[in-house]
Design a protein around this motif. Structure first.
Motif, PDB file in Angstrom:
ATOM      1  N   VAL A  28      61.417 -84.707  17.436  1.00 17.72           N
ATOM      2  CA  VAL A  28      60.049 -84.276  17.744  1.00 17.72           C
ATOM      3  C   VAL A  28      59.492 -83.410  16.626  1.00 17.72           C
ATOM      4  N   THR A  29      60.325 -82.500  16.105  1.00 20.86           N
ATOM      5  CA  THR A  29      59.874 -81.609  15.023  1.00 20.86           C
ATOM      6  C   THR A  29      59.428 -82.411  13.803  1.00 20.86           C
ATOM      7  N   SER A  62      54.957 -71.932  20.737  1.00 18.98           N
ATOM      8  CA  SER A  62      55.895 -72.880  20.134  1.00 18.98           C
ATOM      9  C   SER A  62      55.141 -73.945  19.335  1.00 18.98           C
ATOM     10  N   VAL A  89      56.005 -84.382  14.755  1.00 21.45           N
ATOM     11  CA  VAL A  89      54.774 -83.596  14.916  1.00 21.45           C
ATOM     12  C   VAL A  89      54.191 -83.186  13.560  1.00 21.45           C
ATOM     13  N   THR A 139      65.122 -82.447  19.607  1.00 20.30           N
ATOM     14  CA  THR A 139      64.322 -81.410  18.946  1.00 20.30           C
ATOM     15  C   THR A 139      64.022 -81.789  17.500  1.00 20.30           C
ATOM     16  N   TYR A 147      51.195 -78.530  18.647  1.00 19.53           N
ATOM     17  CA  TYR A 147      50.960 -79.958  18.401  1.00 19.53           C
ATOM     18  C   TYR A 147      50.117 -80.561  19.522  1.00 19.53           C
ATOM     19  N   SER A 197      57.073 -83.672  24.070  1.00 21.80           N
ATOM     20  CA  SER A 197      56.881 -82.275  23.677  1.00 21.80           C
ATOM     21  C   SER A 197      56.692 -81.386  24.901  1.00 21.80           C
ATOM     22  N   LEU A 230      59.996 -80.793  26.501  1.00 22.00           N
ATOM     23  CA  LEU A 230      60.787 -79.814  25.750  1.00 22.00           C
ATOM     24  C   LEU A 230      60.325 -78.391  26.041  1.00 22.00           C
ATOM     25  N   ILE A 231      59.019 -78.206  26.145  1.00 24.31           N
ATOM     26  CA  ILE A 231      58.486 -76.869  26.444  1.00 24.31           C
ATOM     27  C   ILE A 231      58.995 -76.392  27.795  1.00 24.31           C
ATOM     28  N   TYR A 257      55.590 -77.052  19.534  1.00 19.43           N
ATOM     29  CA  TYR A 257      55.276 -78.190  20.404  1.00 19.43           C
ATOM     30  C   TYR A 257      53.929 -77.982  21.084  1.00 19.43           C
ATOM     31  N   TYR A 258      53.686 -76.767  21.547  1.00 20.70           N
ATOM     32  CA  TYR A 258      52.405 -76.477  22.182  1.00 20.70           C
ATOM     33  C   TYR A 258      51.265 -76.595  21.164  1.00 20.70           C
TER      34      TYR A 258
END
Length: 913
Positions: free
Chosen positions: A215-216, A249, A219, A212, A254, A236, A239-240, A251-252
């Motif tokens: 990726v955070t 989120s 992005v 996490t 991004y 990503s 992870l979702i 991730y979405y």
């Protein structure tokens, strides 16, 4: 040695110079490696031959041969020729899987890995990692860390990819290279950045928090490499899904922002990720569909193909969302790339409206001859879905399929068309006669035996129900005089079915069958003789049962029963073999049962049903445990029970029916217990499959305690002596059915059939707990302590006694059964909103065979009738006619039961509460 191609080889086209290699000769030639000075050209050719032998598997090398070749090859390190050196590295990688003592070249490879020749360094690095084991890992660790951050991108990429391969065998060692991989992630080279991200994710993938954070961070700071961005999109999306996050989120956000990326590859990857996410709604699909629509007009065929394939996938679940792209898709119908044109057509078939069907069919037909069978099968599948969507257009689509049948094509292509026409016939009664006519025309020149047999079987099943069955006789008889023996045998069976159902055709068909008695094939003669004798019987039900109804007994059970009968010939010389003693075969289970909405049995009450009753004790985890079960599970259970000596001594007889596993605990608890109910003529065997999920405990003297209701008595319990971690063991409880409720169902017998049903309460798992070492299973506490674990109750339901019985013609059997033992009841099923839901629960509750596909409710119908047939406790044939009607208050059901026993009919009719 150079192979010279002669004139004939040149005329034939490409000739493989290594096609006739001999392993022994090649290995002898490998001795040239020892010569000094080394001849690079000659050695390269011989080494290529060795690699060819290894990779094609023409002549596998033994360990000794591989070891000899490997050590001969090491002599080539003295050569400075870069081409030969790179071949040597490849040879080391390939031979290291078969040869022994390959570690001897570690120092040479380490030296080459740190040399100045940039052409050889990456190859040497890959070969070094291939031969590295845990014992030699520390010796190369420093060099690998340096290579990961090397300025040469080729070396850095090779090190990163090799690290991924090393992580499979030495994961803990590679984890220490995370800092170097993080530094490589900042590289300007697109491949280094991509490989670095792959290695970092592999190192951290078991740590959700670390992934996490990675990726955070990424992005928020976009990467230059489009390959790395695609990889980040996939991470990503995972992870979702794993976290159950929605479209709100980061991730979405991004992934959605990548739809505006400058790279087409990234745009497609982002769109593909969005359409595959389970949380994506139809409204959120629009952003992905918009970019895919733009790609449809791309000048690159790869982009067009990728876009139309993605839209095709969306159209399966959200056809309305793709309708905005129909104009662009129609432009692709004439695309030079026929793969794109095919996908465009199939997508249009899923999204088009009823008025456009004919136009699309004409467009498809114009280029069907230009595409391969693989894409033709895709078109056929789409046509099948379209016919289910627009049943009124079956005439157009059946004509299209018929024309395809007469074109050139392979077996799989023709089979897909035949299966599609059969499916349309089964789903749409109006298409039956047209479909049968097209199939009759096809078998006139069908070259595939299996397809001809399938069509003849269909004619025998469906042709007899048409308005003019006589018109199919000519097609069937043609097969008797023109085809191979398997087709002739199928034609004989099909003719017999027409004779059994249509009395007016019987004399003419008997004449045709008599001609087959003289056939050259044994199977054809035997079938004809058998059917002629059966058709001479006066009873129509006898004809139908012997001709149209398949033998429903278990084949394995029949074999065992016949073997036992033959072995006991002396004591049974005057007693005929009774096939009724053989259990019925277990019907195939095509999917998971809806166990959370079962109709509850109440053995002592009559009332209107208010829908499904909770507390069926199947457990919430039942559906996850019930997989598709093969039709022979009953035979497998029979073998399992026969292997238990305590049970075999009781002579229980054949199993009438075995239930599906019933969850008595939650799947996450420390002890997982399932119950399988085995029904015999005079006994019930409850099989409790137990699993201990605690690795620090061993259970001993494991048994089951429960309260047995009236009508049963416990005869025997086979306990489990020891239950170790994660090793399933079984406990068996044998219950005898009281003699008063076994076989006598006469109306004056006074038998209370309700005693066969009820609930075993107070089911408890009892055991002696002993602590143990989790690693060795060694007991640490010899004395232990007694403990128990409460389980769910076990119900004995009507479905446990009911076997699925296939009847050839329900209406004929219904009429012949008469009204003497008929019982009717009416119920209000207020909790069911649709006919499909009510029918599904009724079929699951009764667990009887659905006749004439009557469980399918036609679209737009508010009333429907379901026909069910079964065999109660292996003796009493039961027929049910259930009429259901939908109203504003729910579903009203009138159930009519007929059987050979009024007692059974009354109980089954009143069993729904």
């Amino acid at each position: 040695m150079i192979h010279k191609r002669d004139k004939k080889d040149e005329e034939d086209g490409f000739c493989n110079p290594f096609a006739r290699l001999d392993k022994t000769s090649v290995l002898q030639e490998a001795r040239v490696f020892n010569e000094t000075p080394v001849n690079p050209r000659k050695c390269s050719l011989i080494l290529t031959k060795i690699l060819y032998l290894i990779n094609t598997g023409m002549a596998p090398l033994t360990t000794l041969e591989a070891t000899d070749a490997f050590f001969n090859m090491t002599k080539l390190f003295q050569s400075k020729d870069s081409t030969l050196r790179r071949l040597v590295y490849i040879g080391i990688k390939e031979l290291s899987r078969m040869a022994e003592n390959v570690y001897v070249v570690t120092s040479s490879l380490t030296t080459d890995m740190n040399a100045k020749d940039d052409q050889c360094r990456p190859a040497a690095l890959r070969a070094l990692c291939q031969i590295t084991e845990a014992s030699t890992f520390q010796g190369i660790e420093r060099y690998m860390k340096q290579a990961i951050v090397d300025r040469n991108p080729t070396v850095s990429s090779a090190a990163l990819v090799s690290s991924l391969h090393l992580a499979k065998n030495i994961p803990d060692g590679v984890k220490r290279w995370a800092n170097e991989a993080q530094e490589a992630l900042n590289s300007d080279n697109i491949m280094v950045q991509y490989h670095a991200l792959g290695l970092l994710y592999h190192i951290r993938k078991s740590d959700r928090l670390a992934v996490t954070k990675l990726v955070t961070k990424l992005v928020r700071s976009p990467m230059k490499s489009p390959f790395a961005v695609c990889q980040l999109i996939r991470i990503s999306a995972k992870l979702i899904e794993d976290e159950g996050a929605g479209s709100d989120s980061i991730y979405y956000d991004y992934i959605e922002s990548c739809l505006r990326h400058k790279s087409e590859m990234v745009i497609y990857e982002a769109a593909n990720a969005i359409i595959n996410l389970s949380c994506t709604s139809q409204r959120e699909l629009q952003s992905a569909i918009s970019v895919l629509q733009l790609m449809l007009s791309s000048s690159k065929s790869t982009n067009r193909f990728a876009a139309v394939r993605a839209l095709n996938k969306i159209a399966m679940n959200h056809p309305n969302a793709v309708m905005a792209c129909n104009v662009d898709l129609e432009n692709l119908i004439t695309d030079n790339n026929r793969s794109i044109a095919t996908l465009a057509i199939t997508t249009l078939l899923k999204t088009g409206n009823e008025s456009s069907v004919e136009r699309l069919m004409k467009q498809i037909a114009s280029f069907m001859s230009e595409i391969s069978d693989e894409f033709k099968i895709v078109v056929v599948g789409s046509t099948r879905a379209l016919c289910a969507k627009f049943p009124r257009k079956h005439t157009v689509m059946m004509s299209f399929l018929s024309s395809m049948l007469h074109e050139e094509g392979g077996y799989e292509y023709k089979k897909s068309i035949v299966d599609t026409i059969i499916a349309i016939i089964e789903d749409n009664p109006e298409a039956k006669e047209a479909g049968l006519a097209y199939l009759c025309e096809f078998i006139e020149d069908c070259e595939h035996t299996s397809l001809a047999v399938k069509i003849l079987y269909l004619l025998g099943r469906e042709g007899v129900k048409t308005a003019q069955p006589a018109k199919y006789i000519r097609y069937i008889y043609n097969r008797l005089i023109l085809e191979k023996s398997p087709v002739r045998a199928a034609a004989v069976s099909s003719l017999a079915k027409f004779a059994a159902h249509c009395e007016d055709l019987l004399p003419q068909i008997l004449v045709l069958l008599e001609r087959s008695v003289l056939d050259a094939d044994d199977e054809v003669r035997d079938r004809a003789t058998y059917y002629i004798n059966i058709l001479a019987q006066q009873s129509k039900s006898t004809k139908l049962n012997c001709i149209s109804s398949p033998l429903q007994v278990s084949m394995i059970g029949l074999e065992k029963a016949l073997s036992a009968y033959l072995q006991d010939t002396h004591s049974n010389q005057e007693q005929s073999f009774d096939i009724k003693q053989v259990p019925l075969s277990t019907a195939p289970i095509t999917g998971l049962l809806d166990v959370n909405q079962s109709i509850k049995l109440d053995s002592g009450r009559k009332s209107l049903a208010n829908g499904p009753v909770s507390g069926t004790n199947h457990g919430t985890g039942a559906s996850s445990a019930i997989e598709k079960i093969a039709a022979t599970r009953q035979d497998l259970y029979a073998e399992q029970l026969a292997s238990v000596s305590e049970l075999s001594s009781l002579r229980l007889g054949p199993i009438l029916k075995s239930s599906l596993p019933l969850e008595l605990t939650e799947s996450e608890t420390e002890y997982v217990v399932q119950c399988i109910k085995h029904m015999f003529r005079e006994h019930i065997v409850l099989q409790f499959d137990c699993t201990n999920t605690l690795n620090d405990q061993i259970l001993e003297q494991v048994s089951i305690d429960m309260e047995v209701f009236e009508g049963f008595r416990q005869l025997l319990q086979v306990k489990c002596d020891q239950l170790v971690y994660n090793t399933p063991r079984s406990i068996y409880v044998v219950l005898a059915i009281d003699s008063g409720s076994i076989d006598n169902y006469n109306d004056d017998s006074g038998v209370d059939i309700s005693q066969l049903f009820g609930t075993f309460t107070g089911v408890t798992l009892k055991y002696l707990v002993k602590d143990c070492d989790p690693n060795t299973n060694q007991v640490l506490d010899d004395e232990g302590y007694q403990d128990e674990y409460a389980l769910e109750d076990v119900d004995i339901l009507i479905s446990d006694y009911m076997q699925k019985l296939i009847v050839p013609d329900f209406q004929t059997c219904w009429e012949e059964s008469g009204e003497d033992n008929q019982v009717e009841e009416t119920y209000a099923l207020s909790n069911f909103k649709t006919l499909d839901e009510a029918i599904k629960n009724l079929v699951n509750f009764m667990d009887m065979n659905v006749c004439d596909r009557s469980d399918r409710v036609p679209d737009g119908k508010n009333a429907h009738t379901v026909f069910l047939s079964g065999l109660f406790r292996g003796q009493v044939q039961v027929l049910i006619c259930a009429k259901l009607a939908q109203s504003t208050d729910g579903i009203t059901m009138k159930i009519t039961v007929r059987s050979s026993s009024m007692t059974v009919s009354e109980y089954i009719a009143s069993a729904i509460v």
